[in-house]
Design a protein around this motif. Structure first.
Motif, PDB file in Angstrom:
ATOM      1  N   PHE A  61       0.167   3.224   2.923  1.00 46.34           N
ATOM      2  CA  PHE A  61       0.764   1.927   2.629  1.00 46.34           C
ATOM      3  C   PHE A  61       0.184   0.888   3.588  1.00 46.34           C
ATOM      4  CE2 PHE A  61       3.702   5.054   1.042  1.00 46.34           C
ATOM      5  CZ  PHE A  61       4.154   4.513  -0.150  1.00 46.34           C
ATOM      6  N   PHE A  62      -0.330  -0.216   3.017  1.00 42.16           N
ATOM      7  CA  PHE A  62      -0.926  -1.289   3.795  1.00 42.16           C
ATOM      8  C   PHE A  62      -0.048  -2.532   3.717  1.00 42.16           C
ATOM      9  CE2 PHE A  62      -4.757   1.212   2.828  1.00 42.16           C
ATOM     10  CZ  PHE A  62      -5.294   1.318   4.092  1.00 42.16           C
ATOM     11  N   CYS A  63       0.011  -3.259   4.823  1.00 43.04           N
ATOM     12  CA  CYS A  63       0.706  -4.548   4.832  1.00 43.04           C
ATOM     13  C   CYS A  63      -0.253  -5.632   4.361  1.00 43.04           C
ATOM     14  CB  CYS A  63       1.224  -4.871   6.240  1.00 43.04           C
ATOM     15  SG  CYS A  63       1.969  -6.518   6.375  1.00 43.04           S
ATOM     16  N   LYS A  64       0.168  -6.409   3.380  1.00 40.68           N
ATOM     17  CA  LYS A  64      -0.691  -7.467   2.844  1.00 40.68           C
ATOM     18  C   LYS A  64      -0.918  -8.596   3.839  1.00 40.68           C
ATOM     19  CE  LYS A  64       1.935  -8.190  -0.709  1.00 40.68           C
ATOM     20  NZ  LYS A  64       2.448  -8.770  -1.982  1.00 40.68           N
ATOM     21  N   GLU A  65      -0.035  -8.760   4.816  1.00 40.12           N
ATOM     22  CA  GLU A  65      -0.144  -9.872   5.750  1.00 40.12           C
ATOM     23  C   GLU A  65      -1.005  -9.544   6.960  1.00 40.12           C
ATOM     24  OE1 GLU A  65       0.919 -12.934   5.341  1.00 40.12           O
ATOM     25  OE2 GLU A  65       1.713 -12.458   3.365  1.00 40.12           O
ATOM     26  N   CYS A  66      -0.767  -8.384   7.574  1.00 32.81           N
ATOM     27  CA  CYS A  66      -1.465  -8.082   8.834  1.00 32.81           C
ATOM     28  C   CYS A  66      -2.353  -6.849   8.759  1.00 32.81           C
ATOM     29  CB  CYS A  66      -0.456  -7.904   9.969  1.00 32.81           C
ATOM     30  SG  CYS A  66       0.625  -6.461   9.774  1.00 32.81           S
ATOM     31  N   GLY A  67      -2.302  -6.088   7.638  1.00 30.05           N
ATOM     32  CA  GLY A  67      -3.142  -4.910   7.514  1.00 30.05           C
ATOM     33  C   GLY A  67      -2.571  -3.664   8.161  1.00 30.05           C
ATOM     34  N   TYR A  68      -1.322  -3.677   8.590  1.00 28.72           N
ATOM     35  CA  TYR A  68      -0.694  -2.508   9.216  1.00 28.72           C
ATOM     36  C   TYR A  68      -0.688  -1.337   8.235  1.00 28.72           C
ATOM     37  CZ  TYR A  68       2.846   0.376  11.541  1.00 28.72           C
ATOM     38  OH  TYR A  68       3.516   1.415  12.141  1.00 28.72           O
ATOM     39  N   GLU A  69      -1.029  -0.152   8.719  1.00 27.97           N
ATOM     40  CA  GLU A  69      -1.126   1.037   7.879  1.00 27.97           C
ATOM     41  C   GLU A  69      -0.004   2.003   8.225  1.00 27.97           C
ATOM     42  OE1 GLU A  69      -4.268   4.703   7.015  1.00 27.97           O
ATOM     43  OE2 GLU A  69      -4.971   2.820   7.907  1.00 27.97           O
ATOM     44  N   SER A  70       0.638   2.539   7.197  1.00 28.34           N
ATOM     45  CA  SER A  70       1.747   3.470   7.389  1.00 28.34           C
ATOM     46  C   SER A  70       1.658   4.578   6.355  1.00 28.34           C
ATOM     47  CB  SER A  70       3.093   2.737   7.269  1.00 28.34           C
ATOM     48  OG  SER A  70       4.174   3.658   7.309  1.00 28.34           O
ATOM     49  N   THR A  71       2.185   5.761   6.691  1.00 25.30           N
ATOM     50  CA  THR A  71       2.186   6.885   5.765  1.00 25.30           C
ATOM     51  C   THR A  71       3.374   6.845   4.816  1.00 25.30           C
ATOM     52  OG1 THR A  71       3.353   8.215   7.421  1.00 25.30           O
ATOM     53  CG2 THR A  71       0.939   8.359   7.378  1.00 25.30           C
ATOM     54  N   LYS A  72       4.352   5.981   5.070  1.00 26.91           N
ATOM     55  CA  LYS A  72       5.514   5.864   4.207  1.00 26.91           C
ATOM     56  C   LYS A  72       5.847   4.392   4.009  1.00 26.91           C
ATOM     57  CE  LYS A  72       8.855   6.260   8.004  1.00 26.91           C
ATOM     58  NZ  LYS A  72      10.042   6.973   8.518  1.00 26.91           N
ATOM     59  N   GLU A  76       7.192  -9.075   8.572  1.00 21.04           N
ATOM     60  CA  GLU A  76       7.450  -9.615   7.244  1.00 21.04           C
ATOM     61  C   GLU A  76       8.117  -8.565   6.360  1.00 21.04           C
ATOM     62  OE1 GLU A  76       6.986 -12.668   6.160  1.00 21.04           O
ATOM     63  OE2 GLU A  76       6.199 -13.375   8.080  1.00 21.04           O
ATOM     64  N   TRP A  77       8.873  -9.031   5.361  1.00 15.46           N
ATOM     65  CA  TRP A  77       9.589  -8.135   4.465  1.00 15.46           C
ATOM     66  C   TRP A  77       8.845  -7.955   3.148  1.00 15.46           C
ATOM     67  CZ3 TRP A  77      13.976  -5.422   5.692  1.00 15.46           C
ATOM     68  CH2 TRP A  77      14.618  -5.772   6.883  1.00 15.46           C
ATOM     69  N   ASN A  78       8.906  -6.726   2.602  1.00 12.44           N
ATOM     70  CA  ASN A  78       8.355  -6.383   1.284  1.00 12.44           C
ATOM     71  C   ASN A  78       6.873  -6.729   1.154  1.00 12.44           C
ATOM     72  OD1 ASN A  78      10.938  -5.530   0.395  1.00 12.44           O
ATOM     73  ND2 ASN A  78      11.486  -7.636  -0.135  1.00 12.44           N
ATOM     74  N   THR A  79       6.103  -6.434   2.186  1.00 14.40           N
ATOM     75  CA  THR A  79       4.664  -6.693   2.156  1.00 14.40           C
ATOM     76  C   THR A  79       3.840  -5.415   2.114  1.00 14.40           C
ATOM     77  OG1 THR A  79       4.640  -6.818   4.579  1.00 14.40           O
ATOM     78  CG2 THR A  79       4.882  -8.887   3.378  1.00 14.40           C
ATOM     79  N   LEU A  80       4.469  -4.228   2.210  1.00 14.44           N
ATOM     80  CA  LEU A  80       3.728  -2.975   2.184  1.00 14.44           C
ATOM     81  C   LEU A  80       3.464  -2.546   0.745  1.00 14.44           C
ATOM     82  CD1 LEU A  80       4.615  -2.910   5.208  1.00 14.44           C
ATOM     83  CD2 LEU A  80       4.713  -0.419   4.986  1.00 14.44           C
ATOM     84  N   VAL A  81       2.199  -2.283   0.429  1.00  9.91           N
ATOM     85  CA  VAL A  81       1.799  -1.849  -0.908  1.00  9.91           C
ATOM     86  C   VAL A  81       1.083  -0.507  -0.794  1.00  9.91           C
ATOM     87  CG1 VAL A  81       1.627  -4.170  -1.868  1.00  9.91           C
ATOM     88  CG2 VAL A  81      -0.351  -3.170  -0.746  1.00  9.91           C
ATOM     89  N   GLU A  82       1.190   0.276  -1.852  1.00 12.65           N
ATOM     90  CA  GLU A  82       0.630   1.627  -1.838  1.00 12.65           C
ATOM     91  C   GLU A  82      -0.839   1.599  -2.231  1.00 12.65           C
ATOM     92  OE1 GLU A  82       1.530   6.034  -3.860  1.00 12.65           O
ATOM     93  OE2 GLU A  82       2.623   4.243  -4.482  1.00 12.65           O
ATOM     94  N   GLU A  83      -1.666   2.330  -1.503  1.00 13.70           N
ATOM     95  CA  GLU A  83      -3.087   2.456  -1.794  1.00 13.70           C
ATOM     96  C   GLU A  83      -3.491   3.917  -1.667  1.00 13.70           C
ATOM     97  OE1 GLU A  83      -5.203   0.263  -2.795  1.00 13.70           O
ATOM     98  OE2 GLU A  83      -4.118  -1.620  -2.512  1.00 13.70           O
ATOM     99  N   LYS A  84      -4.466   4.324  -2.456  1.00 16.79           N
ATOM    100  CA  LYS A  84      -5.035   5.662  -2.334  1.00 16.79           C
ATOM    101  C   LYS A  84      -6.374   5.559  -1.621  1.00 16.79           C
ATOM    102  CE  LYS A  84      -2.790   7.565  -6.435  1.00 16.79           C
ATOM    103  NZ  LYS A  84      -2.982   8.200  -7.763  1.00 16.79           N
ATOM    104  N   ALA A  85      -6.531   6.329  -0.581  1.00 16.63           N
ATOM    105  CA  ALA A  85      -7.758   6.266   0.217  1.00 16.63           C
ATOM    106  C   ALA A  85      -8.274   7.663   0.449  1.00 16.63           C
ATOM    107  CB  ALA A  85      -7.495   5.580   1.552  1.00 16.63           C
TER     108      ALA A  85
END
Length: 459
Positions: free
Chosen positions: A10-21, A31-40
């Motif tokens: 999951f990547f943050c659209k604003e700052c690029g923060y990466e998370s596994t959940k 920021e709220w509701n900015t994490l989107v799911e990506e397959k890498a």
């Protein structure tokens, strides 16, 4: 052969923060509701890893005093307004992001730059992932005056485009747009966060290693910001935004970020049949057609970088028909207008609680400089009392919560612009009058004010 395991992140659209959940709030930027799911797919032996590892052993430490301070080499774009925004021209090896609404003129401006540089003997490559060769040719025929050829490439694979650019070694490359380009190293679709970061990384490496000036076009969201991760703007050297209504003829090119110049400069263009034409005197354009001796209309002076700009502010104050009076502002911060209305009620005794107030910045511009506060106040007073301000009056100054009028900077430049445009009187802060040279007081009538009550007496 074992297939690489697909990992979901999951990547943050604003700052690029990466998370596994997935999380509701990004820990990186808050920021709220900015994490989107990506397959890498983890890169093991891809082309990009080879590019980075090949030059890993050549790096060495460099002392601060060993760094050469030679002037960066710039190319003249042939468009003085663009050169002003870029800080003097196009720097070789720079990565420039151009954003704006659809149809605002991004591709038109970039093709005009390609034409000017090609006619000047530069080697140009135009990479398009959105338009066909015939569509680009039709735009070029509409612009006209192509004396020398430029190279076109319709391709969406960034690695194929990068290889061809390295072979050609041009002076400038245009990529239209970054959201249509993709890399086979990333499994997600074109335009996703992972793809945009990867494509921008390839173009940045290409610009720095080969010394090529690279322009990339970025799509914008409905909020008007560049689509994709915020890290896209951090990676590039310069970020330019096109502003203005699509149906209007005037466009504003504003530098939001610039590592090679000021970020306060703007360029003013006019859209015509044969492309974008620069406006050398924006003040004249913004004041054309303004009503003379009409209540609620005043002229203010705002500084955009080093350029003074005269703009008309219009206000309409009328008795309300609703329980809650309406407040509307166009081109000016809504909260700032409400603040100034409250100052007039408290400090000047004006009963605006039973009136609707509409404030408009003519010409489609957006300003946030505090120096236009006094102009807003004067426009509201003029409309409320139905007394017109003389058409030869120019106003600027910052207004505080106690009703005081504070001094502003660049007073001489503002007065010179007013004199050049034929204004005969200026209402400015009293603190600025004390620091003025006597020559200005002889060329134009200057009225110094220290609070809003004195402004009402003058008007």
């Amino acid at each position: 052969m074992a297939r690489a395991k697909v990992k979901t992140v999951f990547f943050c659209k604003e700052c690029g923060y990466e998370s596994t959940k997935w999380m509701g709030q990004c820990p990186g930027c808050g920021e709220w509701n900015t994490l989107v799911e990506e397959k890498a797919v983890p890169a093991s032996s891809g082309r990009m890893s080879g590019l980075s590892s090949g030059s890993r052993g050549k790096r060495k430490l460099t002392g601060l005093f060993e760094v050469s301070m030679e002037e960066e080499e710039r190319m003249d774009s042939g468009i003085p307004e663009l050169n002003r925004v870029l800080g003097g021209g196009i720097v070789k090896g720079s990565l420039i992001l151009v954003g704006g609404d659809p149809g605002i003129g991004k591709s038109t401006l970039l093709l005009q730059i390609c034409r000017n540089l090609a006619n000047d003997g530069k080697n140009i490559v135009y990479v398009s992932g959105e338009e066909s060769l015939k569509q680009i040719k039709m735009r070029a025929d509409r612009l006209g005056d192509f004396q020398k050829d430029i190279y076109l490439l319709c391709e969406t694979d960034i690695m194929v485009a990068a290889d061809m650019i390295r072979e050609e070694k041009p002076d400038m490359v245009v990529v239209d747009s970054v959201q249509t380009m993709s890399s086979e190293e990333i499994t997600s679709a074109a335009g996703s966060i992972s793809q945009v970061r990867e494509v921008t990384s390839v173009l940045m490496q290409l610009a720095k290693e080969e010394g090529i000036a690279v322009f990339i076009v970025g799509h914008v969201t409905k909020e008007g910001v560049v689509a994709g991760p915020k890290t896209l703007e951090h990676m590039v050297d310069t970020v330019l935004y096109f502003e203005g209504e699509q149906n209007a003829v005037y466009r504003i090119l504003r530098g939001v970020k610039n590592r090679f110049g000021s970020t306060n400069e703007i360029g003013v263009f006019e859209m015509k049949q044969r492309g974008l034409f620069e406006v050398s005197n924006p003040s004249q354009v913004m004041l054309d057609g303004r009503p003379l001796d009409s209540s609620g209309s005043v002229v203010v002076c705002s500084m955009e970088g080093t350029r003074p700009l005269l703009i008309e502010i219009q206000a309409l104050v009328s008795p309300t028909s609703f329980n809650m009076p309406r407040r509307t502002s166009v081109g000016i911060d809504f909260n700032r207008v409400n603040l100034l209305l409250a100052v007039l009620e408290k400090r000047a005794g004006m009963q605006l609680g039973g009136c609707d107030a509409y404030v408009n910045l003519a010409g489609g511009m957006r300003l946030g400089e505090p120096a236009i506060d006094l102009g807003i106040v004067c426009a509201v007073i003029s409309s409320y009392r139905n007394i017109p301000v003389h058409h030869g009056t120019m106003i600027f100054g910052e207004v505080g919560l106690t009703g005081e009028v504070r001094g502003v900077g660049f007073v001489e430049q503002r007065l010179n612009e007013a004199i050049k445009m034929g204004f005969t009187r200026c209402i400015i802060p009293k603190t600025n009058v004390e620091s003025l040279e006597e020559s200005y007081k002889k060329r134009i009538q200057i009225c110094g004010v220290s609070n809003v009550r004195e402004v009402i007496e003058i008007l």
